[in-house]
Design a protein around this motif. Structure first.
Motif, mmCIF file in Angstrom:
data_model
loop_
_atom_site.group_PDB
_atom_site.id
_atom_site.type_symbol
_atom_site.label_atom_id
_atom_site.label_comp_id
_atom_site.label_asym_id
_atom_site.label_seq_id
_atom_site.Cartn_x
_atom_site.Cartn_y
_atom_site.Cartn_z
ATOM 1 N N GLN A 59 0.930 5.391 7.822
ATOM 2 C CA GLN A 59 1.835 5.188 6.468
ATOM 3 C C GLN A 59 2.346 4.010 6.304
ATOM 4 O O GLN A 59 2.580 3.487 5.279
ATOM 5 N N TYR A 60 2.821 3.375 7.687
ATOM 6 C CA TYR A 60 3.803 2.275 7.718
ATOM 7 C C TYR A 60 2.825 1.151 7.122
ATOM 8 O O TYR A 60 3.283 0.107 6.327
ATOM 9 N N LEU A 61 1.678 1.080 7.860
ATOM 10 C CA LEU A 61 0.831 -0.070 7.579
ATOM 11 C C LEU A 61 0.273 -0.100 6.113
ATOM 12 O O LEU A 61 0.314 -1.138 5.382
ATOM 13 N N ARG A 62 0.412 1.071 5.361
ATOM 14 C CA ARG A 62 -0.100 1.278 4.184
ATOM 15 C C ARG A 62 0.863 0.792 3.062
ATOM 16 O O ARG A 62 0.741 -0.102 2.162
ATOM 17 N N GLN A 63 2.104 1.162 3.516
ATOM 18 C CA GLN A 63 3.456 0.825 2.614
ATOM 19 C C GLN A 63 3.595 -0.915 2.772
ATOM 20 O O GLN A 63 3.767 -1.579 1.843
ATOM 21 N N VAL A 64 3.221 -1.587 3.905
ATOM 22 C CA VAL A 64 3.430 -2.751 4.004
ATOM 23 C C VAL A 64 2.318 -3.542 3.448
ATOM 24 O O VAL A 64 2.550 -4.487 2.622
ATOM 25 N N ALA A 65 0.930 -3.152 3.394
ATOM 26 C CA ALA A 65 0.091 -3.661 2.645
ATOM 27 C C ALA A 65 0.247 -3.511 1.232
ATOM 28 O O ALA A 65 -0.100 -4.535 0.533
ATOM 29 N N ARG A 66 0.949 -2.604 0.732
ATOM 30 C CA ARG A 66 1.395 -2.550 -0.843
ATOM 31 C C ARG A 66 2.279 -3.499 -1.265
ATOM 32 O O ARG A 66 2.241 -4.207 -2.081
ATOM 33 N N ARG A 67 3.431 -3.786 -0.339
ATOM 34 C CA ARG A 67 4.532 -4.373 -0.667
ATOM 35 C C ARG A 67 4.384 -5.750 -0.255
ATOM 36 O O ARG A 67 5.053 -6.677 -0.942
#
Lengths: 148, 120
Positions: A4-12
């Motif tokens: 989840q963290y990686l996905r959020q960073v990827a998005r932001r």
């Protein structure tokens, strides 16, 4: 949690595609290394901070301009100035609208105009102002880059 | 939370410290963070990936560090190993020399005496 963290960073994360890929790879490595050394995922997440904090930190360190910036405003302003300038120059040569014919010599006919001066000059002035504005944007950008 | 002045000051020395760590031996991100925290977390503050990794990128882009990806046996992941370059070594020498003159000079001022003429 980690996914989840990686996905959020990827998005932001707002970086070039290449840099973004590198940062995400490094982040994955950080998690993997922590696991190897027996550190919990929670501890790593605590150290990384929230995705927003992490992204902001990385972007700040890499000197990514926050908020407004980029080449677009400068280019648009410069283009606008050039177009206006050309338009104004073209206008200046032309006889005024509604002229019946061109006189060979000076006439005594006074034309009432809303402006006390030729609007073509006004456009030229505007074009000059826009060019100055574009130049100011470039200077401001250069100064910011030097400060980083 | 450190005052803004202390923060700025720390930022300046972190690059030098990272170069000196990597000059000792080729190493990777996690090891670097661990070393930093082992050596000076109480003074320099807790080292985080978010702060250290971008500095490593910058140093690498400036040609002071080189890196290579080593595939990890287990899960197909990889580890990025950083090494110092020749340019990195000479920059570190320059920084270290400056640091010594700098601390001598600042010490002298703080002690309130005349700043001694440090040999160039």
């Amino acid at each position: 949690m980690k996914e989840q963290y990686l996905r959020q960073v990827a998005r932001r994360l707002s970086l070039s595609r290449r840099k973004k890929r590198e940062v995400l790879r490094d982040l994955e490595e950080a998690f993997a290394s922590a696991q190897e050394h027996g550190e919990t995922e929670e501890k790593v997440l605590e150290r990384l901070g929230s995705p927003e904090e992490f992204c902001a930190g990385v972007e700040e360190q890499l000197g990514v301009r926050q908020g407004r910036g980029g080449t677009a405003p400068i280019l648009l302003t410069a283009c606008g100035a050039v177009l206006l300038g050309l338009f104004a120059a073209a206008q200046a040569g032309r006889p005024p609208e509604g002229a019946i014919g061109q006189a060979d010599a000076a006439t005594t006919i006074q034309v009432e105009s809303a402006f006390p001066f030729d609007p073509a000059w006004l456009l030229l002035g505007l074009a000059a102002l826009l060019l100055l504005w574009a130049a100011a944007l470039v200077l401001r950008r250069r100064r910011k880059e030097r400060g980083v | 939370m450190d005052s803004r002045y202390v923060q700025q000051f720390k930022k300046g020395s972190l690059e030098m410290i990272l170069l000196s760590l990597i000059a000792r031996k080729e190493t990777y991100g996690y090891e670097i963070i661990t070393e930093l925290n082992r050596g000076g977390a109480d003074v320099l503050g807790y080292a985080r990936e978010g702060t250290v990794y971008p500095i490593l990128y910058r140093l690498q882009e400036a040609g002071l560090l080189s890196c290579r990806l080593v595939p990890s046996a287990a899960n197909g992941a990889s580890k990025k190993y950083y090494a110092i370059t020749e340019r990195g070594r000479s920059t570190l020498e320059e920084l270290t020399a400056f640091w010594e003159r700098y601390t001598a000079c600042v010490d002298a001022f703080l002690r309130g005496g005349e700043p001694t003429e440090v040999a160039k």
